[in-house]
Design a protein around this motif. Structure first.
Motif, PDB file in Angstrom:
ATOM      1  N   LEU A 145       0.828  -1.204   0.000  1.00 24.73           N
ATOM      2  CA  LEU A 145       0.000   0.000   0.000  1.00 24.73           C
ATOM      3  C   LEU A 145       0.863   1.255   0.000  1.00 24.73           C
ATOM      4  CD1 LEU A 145      -2.762  -1.084   2.550  1.00 24.73           C
ATOM      5  CD2 LEU A 145      -3.055  -0.755   0.084  1.00 24.73           C
ATOM      6  N   GLU A 146       1.980   1.231   0.722  1.00 22.87           N
ATOM      7  CA  GLU A 146       2.865   2.398   0.760  1.00 22.87           C
ATOM      8  C   GLU A 146       3.518   2.632  -0.604  1.00 22.87           C
ATOM      9  OE1 GLU A 146       4.579   3.231   5.242  1.00 22.87           O
ATOM     10  OE2 GLU A 146       5.735   1.986   3.840  1.00 22.87           O
ATOM     11  N   ASP A 147       3.912   1.563  -1.278  1.00 21.83           N
ATOM     12  CA  ASP A 147       4.578   1.699  -2.573  1.00 21.83           C
ATOM     13  C   ASP A 147       3.610   1.957  -3.725  1.00 21.83           C
ATOM     14  OD1 ASP A 147       7.001  -0.913  -1.777  1.00 21.83           O
ATOM     15  OD2 ASP A 147       6.888   1.208  -1.189  1.00 21.83           O
ATOM     16  N   ARG A 148       2.306   1.888  -3.412  1.00 18.31           N
ATOM     17  CA  ARG A 148       1.269   2.094  -4.438  1.00 18.31           C
ATOM     18  C   ARG A 148       1.439   1.109  -5.599  1.00 18.31           C
ATOM     19  NH1 ARG A 148      -1.489   6.750  -3.421  1.00 18.31           N
ATOM     20  NH2 ARG A 148      -0.495   8.215  -1.958  1.00 18.31           N
ATOM     21  N   LYS A 149       1.815  -0.119  -5.260  1.00 19.36           N
ATOM     22  CA  LYS A 149       1.956  -1.174  -6.269  1.00 19.36           C
ATOM     23  C   LYS A 149       0.978  -2.300  -5.965  1.00 19.36           C
ATOM     24  CE  LYS A 149       6.852  -0.208  -7.159  1.00 19.36           C
ATOM     25  NZ  LYS A 149       8.232  -0.768  -7.163  1.00 19.36           N
ATOM     26  N   TRP A 150      -0.228  -1.924  -5.668  1.00 17.76           N
ATOM     27  CA  TRP A 150      -1.241  -2.898  -5.249  1.00 17.76           C
ATOM     28  C   TRP A 150      -1.848  -3.598  -6.465  1.00 17.76           C
ATOM     29  CZ3 TRP A 150      -2.210  -4.839  -0.652  1.00 17.76           C
ATOM     30  CH2 TRP A 150      -3.373  -5.603  -0.485  1.00 17.76           C
ATOM     31  N   HIS A 151      -1.952  -4.910  -6.354  1.00 15.82           N
ATOM     32  CA  HIS A 151      -2.610  -5.711  -7.382  1.00 15.82           C
ATOM     33  C   HIS A 151      -3.908  -6.253  -6.801  1.00 15.82           C
ATOM     34  CE1 HIS A 151       0.789  -5.778 -10.212  1.00 15.82           C
ATOM     35  NE2 HIS A 151       1.556  -5.774  -9.119  1.00 15.82           N
ATOM     36  N   SER A 152      -5.008  -5.909  -7.437  1.00 22.09           N
ATOM     37  CA  SER A 152      -6.315  -6.299  -6.923  1.00 22.09           C
ATOM     38  C   SER A 152      -6.487  -7.810  -6.990  1.00 22.09           C
ATOM     39  CB  SER A 152      -7.431  -5.616  -7.723  1.00 22.09           C
ATOM     40  OG  SER A 152      -7.291  -4.211  -7.650  1.00 22.09           O
ATOM     41  N   MET A 153      -7.358  -8.285  -6.127  1.00 25.96           N
ATOM     42  CA  MET A 153      -7.668  -9.708  -6.108  1.00 25.96           C
ATOM     43  C   MET A 153      -8.446 -10.077  -7.371  1.00 25.96           C
ATOM     44  SD  MET A 153      -8.869 -10.163  -2.167  1.00 25.96           S
ATOM     45  CE  MET A 153     -10.123  -8.898  -2.354  1.00 25.96           C
ATOM     46  N   ALA A 154      -8.259 -11.285  -7.788  1.00 23.07           N
ATOM     47  CA  ALA A 154      -8.983 -11.776  -8.976  1.00 23.07           C
ATOM     48  C   ALA A 154      -9.563 -13.143  -8.658  1.00 23.07           C
ATOM     49  CB  ALA A 154      -8.058 -11.867 -10.185  1.00 23.07           C
ATOM     50  N   SER A 155     -10.752 -13.384  -9.155  1.00 22.72           N
ATOM     51  CA  SER A 155     -11.395 -14.689  -8.955  1.00 22.72           C
ATOM     52  C   SER A 155     -10.767 -15.683  -9.911  1.00 22.72           C
ATOM     53  CB  SER A 155     -12.911 -14.580  -9.191  1.00 22.72           C
ATOM     54  OG  SER A 155     -13.523 -15.840  -9.059  1.00 22.72           O
ATOM     55  N   LEU A 156     -10.094 -16.676  -9.323  1.00 20.06           N
ATOM     56  CA  LEU A 156      -9.401 -17.687 -10.123  1.00 20.06           C
ATOM     57  C   LEU A 156     -10.190 -18.984 -10.117  1.00 20.06           C
ATOM     58  CD1 LEU A 156      -5.765 -17.086  -8.810  1.00 20.06           C
ATOM     59  CD2 LEU A 156      -6.872 -16.049 -10.782  1.00 20.06           C
ATOM     60  N   SER A 157     -10.148 -19.659 -11.237  1.00 18.28           N
ATOM     61  CA  SER A 157     -10.845 -20.939 -11.378  1.00 18.28           C
ATOM     62  C   SER A 157      -9.813 -22.026 -11.636  1.00 18.28           C
ATOM     63  CB  SER A 157     -11.864 -20.880 -12.536  1.00 18.28           C
ATOM     64  OG  SER A 157     -12.461 -22.139 -12.727  1.00 18.28           O
ATOM     65  N   CYS A 158      -9.845 -23.041 -10.791  1.00 22.30           N
ATOM     66  CA  CYS A 158      -8.905 -24.155 -10.934  1.00 22.30           C
ATOM     67  C   CYS A 158      -9.421 -25.223 -11.903  1.00 22.30           C
ATOM     68  CB  CYS A 158      -8.662 -24.819  -9.582  1.00 22.30           C
ATOM     69  SG  CYS A 158      -8.055 -23.689  -8.315  1.00 22.30           S
ATOM     70  N   ILE A 159     -10.725 -25.186 -12.207  1.00 17.61           N
ATOM     71  CA  ILE A 159     -11.325 -26.266 -12.997  1.00 17.61           C
ATOM     72  C   ILE A 159     -11.106 -26.027 -14.488  1.00 17.61           C
ATOM     73  CG2 ILE A 159     -13.483 -27.473 -13.499  1.00 17.61           C
ATOM     74  CD1 ILE A 159     -14.464 -26.692 -10.736  1.00 17.61           C
ATOM     75  N   ARG A 160     -11.214 -24.794 -14.912  1.00 17.77           N
ATOM     76  CA  ARG A 160     -11.080 -24.490 -16.326  1.00 17.77           C
ATOM     77  C   ARG A 160      -9.666 -24.752 -16.809  1.00 17.77           C
ATOM     78  NH1 ARG A 160     -14.228 -18.641 -16.516  1.00 17.77           N
ATOM     79  NH2 ARG A 160     -16.252 -19.410 -15.725  1.00 17.77           N
ATOM     80  N   LYS A 161      -9.588 -25.265 -18.029  1.00 16.51           N
ATOM     81  CA  LYS A 161      -8.282 -25.571 -18.590  1.00 16.51           C
ATOM     82  C   LYS A 161      -7.527 -24.301 -18.982  1.00 16.51           C
ATOM     83  CE  LYS A 161      -9.558 -30.133 -20.345  1.00 16.51           C
ATOM     84  NZ  LYS A 161      -9.631 -31.001 -21.545  1.00 16.51           N
ATOM     85  N   ASN A 162      -8.264 -23.310 -19.420  1.00 17.11           N
ATOM     86  CA  ASN A 162      -7.624 -22.080 -19.893  1.00 17.11           C
ATOM     87  C   ASN A 162      -7.543 -21.005 -18.810  1.00 17.11           C
ATOM     88  OD1 ASN A 162     -10.326 -21.626 -19.698  1.00 17.11           O
ATOM     89  ND2 ASN A 162     -10.565 -20.646 -21.709  1.00 17.11           N
TER      90      ASN A 162
END
Length: 919
Positions: free
Chosen positions: A342-359
């Motif tokens: 947060l201090e470095d302002r290099k935040w990467h937002s969370m993303a919904s990941l799917s383990c089932i999909r091949k792609n």
């Protein structure tokens, strides 16, 4: 049986419901715990709650989380639950499970680029075995091992080597994977050691009964001999039961020596194991640094830990497992990493990941988040938590505890040493049982010069120095009884020893830690910090903190004769003499008295003043005043003079024979409350640390030590402290200073000072003692302690004390005045003022005499006229002619005077101006 699954479902539902209510948070982490690790879940939630209350780390952001429980032996379930957590969008995954499911989670985290912080846990407190996680040199390794690697093989091998065991048996419980000590077995086999293995079943009683039923007497005796040296690799509960069974069945004797090794042994387990065992017991466990200051135990930097976790007296904290501690520190580490992002302002937002999909694509911010976590580090409940290049935590410390040989139950336990991967073993371990015969043993003794404990008695060039003192006498008494010899030398830096910034010790203690000396003796006090690195015998003398001060010097007052009365009182007395003299003159002037026949005194002001002064100093004189008013005045004046002179005489005797010099400092409390006399001690000494610890302790009820610490710590301790005790003593003698040091040392200095210029004050409560320091695990500790107790019981120790601290010394210890001066004899200094007053009076009288002589000569040099001279001669002749018959009258009675006057034809009225006969 059905309650546990229901609680598990309710816990998962509650956590997910709580997560959905806080879905607007940008910080979300997931956790997977073994279904038997309920306490891991409690500590995890406590850690998140503590960090959410700390606004300095995450400021306005809050941590949200999702927790799920799995069967540790089911990797498929663990992967499935991890996929569901990643689908919710998490920044990191925390897992506390066994090795079976850890490999599957590692592969999933690597594939999805989710930082995975893995905390290995064992079943039911059984010692860990290495998980064998595959580590690659590539950048796609996203699993970080929070718990350090398993070092049991290295620790056991070093301890067994130190004890010089050649034959022993290893007992392990049914839950332990024996492959965990395969490396140790291979190494001891190469060294030719005879090692046996035996698995301990859950039903220990049945196992012991089977032994007695199946083994013959000869075989049972050989089995008992094997049990004399044993290593127990099992959980604490099983170890307690096993020790109890073998002791009750007499399979072991008092000369046995067992080693118990397990990371998960707490203080309660240690006391219970010692209580149940006989013989000698060595316990090896993982330990964590604990702040010495009680008030700082719950603080790590700017973060406050919940008191239920950091208070050693709290029941919850006493029963915590090591995995619980690492869970808390893991959450703290993640919070600091999020703060950095947060201090470095290099935040990467969370993303919904799917383990089932091949792609399905991995998280793009995973690499950046992983690097931030690896570069970070925190100080938590487990000490320093950080990661190396291989993704592991290198910081681990093992503590080696032990008892002595004995048949009695409930013996005391002490620290024998410690071990870490960097420095190895710190301590001396031996399995030799000492008797009272040490003949032929030569010990190397390190010391520090400190009167009267250790002093140089003879220093001849080319010959070894000879030493004397109270501690040397104690050492000689031990040497004569036990038969050993010793070589003594002074510590190179002339210090007792204190921990340095790099963790090492200097001074006398450092010589023992680095094994350059066998024992250390001087005015060495037993402190908790020193006991962590060296062993101590029982105390041979009590210790307390004292203060050395200089006695107030008696000032020379030439006018001590004026001391009984104040200056204002002297002024009033002088004014009273003048006033009474003036009143006497006025009374006689208003009512002239009838002077007696032949009185030559006239009622002048000069004579009145002289008479009043003479009566005041009790010199008497003729009373020329006959009026009633004058007599009343003089009677009151004589009574006043009598009271004043009597009071002056009594008070003068007291002032000249009794020294009234008192000091306002008579205790440590008095010293701490004043600031006129600066005081200090030896920098970085035991006294310095003692005052610092008590002065900085907010729970200390007495504010005395906090006030003393403020004075001692001025300018970071450089203003009022000294480097050596002798410098402090000299500073007291020649300056305005008070020296805080060992009371025994200061008493010796005060007793033997040739000028008796010192006195001491101190604390009568002895909270510590002087002891002989030895290397950790030294075999001489117990036999030395036993002999010291014997010296104390038979009175020999008191005889040695009286040799150096005699009861009837030449100087008083606790008196702030000089007791060498006698109260009955007065010296010339006390009466110098009296002689000065007499000399001043003599000089003044001589000057007045010279002045009168000069005046009379000047007056007589004037020549009178002839007429005046003739008239004066006639008058003088006439007076002589008429007055010669009266000369006898001044010596005779009234009747004789009348007869002589009648025979010469004198009348009743004469030139004297009065009747000669009664009418």
């Amino acid at each position: 049986m059905e309650v546990f699954p229901l609680l598990l479902v309710l816990s998962i539902w509650w956590s997910r419901t709580w997560d959905s209510a806080n879905a607007d948070s940008i910080i979300h982490i997931g956790a997977i715990f073994d279904e038997s690790a309920k306490k891991d879940d409690e500590v995890f939630r406590t850690a998140v709650g503590d960090l959410n209350q700390n606004e300095e780390i995450l400021q306005t952001e809050k941590i949200t989380f999702s927790v799920t429980f799995v069967d540790g032996s089911n990797p498929f379930q663990a992967v499935q639950e991890a996929c569901e957590l990643m689908n919710q969008g998490i920044l990191a995954l925390v897992s506390s499970i066994g090795c079976t499911s850890a490999g599957s989670l590692q592969s999933l985290a690597d594939a999805m680029h989710i930082p995975h912080l893995f905390i290995q846990r064992s079943t039911a407190g059984t010692p860990r075995s290495g998980c064998g996680l595959t580590r690659s040199n590539r950048n796609d390794d996203y699993t970080l091992s929070v718990r350090p690697p398993v070092y049991l093989n290295d620790v056991i091998l070093r301890v067994v080597t130190e004890y010089a065991w050649q034959k022993f048996i290893i007992f392990y419980d049914s839950e332990y994977d024996i492959r965990g000590i395969q490396e140790f077995l291979d190494k001891v086999s190469q060294q030719g050691m005879d090692v046996a293995l035996q698995k301990v079943e859950n039903n220990i009683n049945k196992m012991i009964t089977t032994l007695f039923d199946t083994l013959r007497i000869e075989e049972l005796n050989r089995y008992r001999d094997t049990l004399r040296r044993a290593i127990l690799v099992m959980n604490p509960a099983t170890a307690k039961s096993f020790i109890t069974e073998v002791v009750e069945t007499n399979l072991v004797a008092f000369d046995c020596h067992w080693i118990i090794i397990n990371e998960e042994i707490n203080d309660v387990d240690v006391q219970e194991l010692v209580r149940r065992s006989i013989g000698r017991l060595t316990i090896i466990r993982q330990t964590f640094p604990v702040p010495q200051n009680i008030s700082q135990r719950c603080f790590r930097g700017n973060h406050r830990i919940s008191s239920t976790l950091c208070d050693p007296k709290d029941p919850f904290a006493q029963n915590m497992e090591i995995s619980n501690l690492y869970i808390y520190d893991t959450v703290l580490l993640l919070a600091n990493a999020f703060h950095k992002k947060l201090e470095d302002r290099k935040w990467h937002s969370m993303a919904s990941l799917s383990c089932i999909r091949k792609n399905s694509k991995p998280w793009q911010g995973g690499r950046s988040m992983l690097e931030t976590i690896k570069k970070g580090g925190v100080s938590g409940l487990t000490g320093e938590l950080e990661f190396g290049e291989n993704g592991g935590n290198p910081n681990v410390h093992f503590e080696i505890l032990g008892t002595n040989y004995g048949e009695e139950l409930g013996r005391g336990v002490r620290k024998l040493g410690c071990w870490n991967p960097v420095t190895g073993l710190n301590g001396s371990l031996t399995d030799k049982k000492l008797e009272n015969n040490m003949r032929g043993v030569v010990l190397r003794v390190v010391t520090v010069l400190e009167e009267p404990f250790v002093m140089v008695s003879e220093n001849v060039l080319g010959k070894p120095k000879k030493y004397q003192g109270f501690s040397i006498d104690v050492l000689d008494a031990l040497s004569n009884y036990l038969g050993f010899n010793y070589e003594i030398y002074v510590a190179p830096d002339h210090k007792y020893g204190s921990p340095q910034e790099d963790g090492t010790w200097n001074g006398l203690v450092g010589e023992l830690v680095f094994k350059r000396a066998d024992i250390g003796i001087s005015a060495l006090t037993i402190t908790p910090d020193r006991e962590n690195v060296v062993d101590f015998t029982t105390r041979y003398m009590d210790y307390s903190v004292g203060v050395l001060l200089r006695r107030a010097e008696k000032t020379v007052d030439m006018f001590a004769c004026l001391a009984p009365f104040d200056l204002s009182l002297w002024a009033c007395i002088a004014g009273t003499v003048l006033l009474v003299g003036l009143l006497v003159y006025l009374l006689n002037w208003l009512n002239p008295p009838r002077l007696q026949m032949g009185s030559m005194t006239s009622t002048t002001l000069y004579n009145s003043m002289w008479f009043v002064y003479g009566s005041f100093v009790q010199q008497g004189g003729e009373v020329p005043y006959t009026t009633l008013a004058t007599r009343m005045m003089m009677g009151a004046w004589w009574l006043f003079a009598l009271i004043v002179i009597s009071s002056y005489t009594a008070n003068l005797a007291a002032f000249l024979t009794i020294t009234r010099i008192e000091s306002s400092i008579q205790s440590l409390q008095d010293l701490s409350k004043q600031t006129d006399i600066p005081y200090g001690t030896v920098l970085d000494s035991a006294v310095y640390e003692h005052v610092r610890m008590k002065g900085m302790n907010p729970f200390e009820r007495d504010s005395m030590y906090s006030q003393m610490w403020r004075m001692i710590n001025r300018s970071n301790g450089s203003e009022n402290n000294v480097l050596e005790s002798q410098a402090g003593i000299q500073k007291v003698k020649y300056g305005n200073y008070a020296f805080v040091w060992d009371a025994a040392v200061l008493e010796y200095v005060a007793i033997n000072d040739p000028d008796c210029s010192f006195y001491t004050i101190g604390n009568t409560v002895a909270d510590r003692g002087y002891g002989i320091a030895l290397q950790h695990g030294s075999p001489y500790r117990d036999v030395f302690s036993q002999r010291i107790l014997e010296l104390q019981q038979n009175g020999d120790m008191d005889i040695l004390k009286h040799k150096w601290w005699p009861k009837n010394g030449q100087c008083a210890l606790y008196s702030s005045v000089d007791t060498k001066q006698k109260g009955g004899a007065l010296d010339i200094k006390s009466f110098a003022g009296v002689f000065c007053i007499l000399a001043a009076g003599i000089v003044l009288s001589c000057f007045i005499a010279m002045l009168e002589t000069w005046w009379n000569k000047r007056k007589g040099s004037r020549v009178p006229s002839k007429e005046a001279s003739s008239l004066q001669n006639e008058t003088t002749t006439s007076e002589r002619r008429n007055a010669w018959p009266l000369r006898p009258c001044l010596k005779l009675g009234a009747n004789t005077w009348r007869s002589q006057a009648s025979s010469h034809g004198l009348h009743q009225s004469s030139q004297l101006g009065g009747p000669l006969d009664d009418p």
